[in-house]
Design an enzyme around this catalytic site. Sequence first.
Site, PDB file in Angstrom:
ATOM      1  N   ASP A  35      -9.121 -31.952 -19.305  1.00 20.64           N
ATOM      2  CA  ASP A  35      -9.410 -30.469 -18.718  1.00 20.64           C
ATOM      3  C   ASP A  35      -8.533 -30.468 -17.366  1.00 20.64           C
ATOM      4  OD1 ASP A  35     -10.562 -28.363 -17.665  1.00 20.64           O
ATOM      5  OD2 ASP A  35     -12.650 -29.106 -17.461  1.00 20.64           O
ATOM      6  N   ALA A  59      -0.958 -25.093 -18.364  1.00 19.78           N
ATOM      7  CA  ALA A  59      -0.988 -24.217 -17.273  1.00 19.78           C
ATOM      8  C   ALA A  59      -2.227 -22.933 -17.611  1.00 19.78           C
ATOM      9  CB  ALA A  59       0.324 -23.371 -16.844  1.00 19.78           C
ATOM     10  N   THR A  61      -2.085 -19.173 -17.987  1.00 16.96           N
ATOM     11  CA  THR A  61      -0.756 -18.387 -17.817  1.00 16.96           C
ATOM     12  C   THR A  61      -1.329 -16.838 -18.243  1.00 16.96           C
ATOM     13  OG1 THR A  61      -0.725 -18.882 -20.225  1.00 16.96           O
ATOM     14  CG2 THR A  61       0.799 -20.063 -18.964  1.00 16.96           C
ATOM     15  N   TYR A 124      -1.860 -15.214 -10.167  1.00 18.92           N
ATOM     16  CA  TYR A 124      -1.322 -16.402 -10.789  1.00 18.92           C
ATOM     17  C   TYR A 124       0.173 -16.969 -10.078  1.00 18.92           C
ATOM     18  CZ  TYR A 124       1.917 -18.034 -14.525  1.00 18.92           C
ATOM     19  OH  TYR A 124       2.845 -18.707 -15.205  1.00 18.92           O
ATOM     20  N   TRP A 151      10.401 -17.228 -18.586  1.00 16.11           N
ATOM     21  CA  TRP A 151      10.183 -17.041 -19.877  1.00 16.11           C
ATOM     22  C   TRP A 151      10.295 -18.190 -20.927  1.00 16.11           C
ATOM     23  CZ3 TRP A 151       7.520 -12.742 -21.006  1.00 16.11           C
ATOM     24  CH2 TRP A 151       7.110 -12.586 -22.221  1.00 16.11           C
TER      25      TRP A 151
END
Length: 156
Positions: A35, A59, A61, A124, A151
């Site tokens: 976790d 992550a 995201t 973020y 990306w």
Amino acid sequence: MRVLLTGANGQLGQALMVAKPKPIELIACGRAELDLASPQACSEAVRFYRPDWVLNAGAYTAVDKAESEPELALAVNAGAPAAFAEALAATGGRLLQVSTDFVFNGAQGFPYLPHQAVEPLGIYGISKARGEAAVLELLGPQLSCVLRTSWLYGPI
């Protein structure tokens, strides 16, 4: 060499598992095994497995959703890298922290350089920038590497 891979069920994690060279002992952890919102779990994983490297491909995201879940985004993207780095400083390993171009404001219009100051616009980006800063502060450039990407794409 022993490598702890986070985010093993994600796009990047799956690609890294496929590309793993044979002599590497890969400890692949997805959400069920580790976790990332728990700094204690991250520290314990490093202390238990004693990896030579942590590849933090896991992550939070969901860029837009991070605005409504800032605590979770910060825990996963800033808290986990900090916990990994702190534990690795004690056990002697290294860390590859996967980050994002969202640490910048996007106004430049041409590629950013690694040494440029960050200026994230949302939660973020803030969470990823804090994770980067913690890793570099706790481990330095000799024992850590921050990899920023804009990306991910691939066959998986």
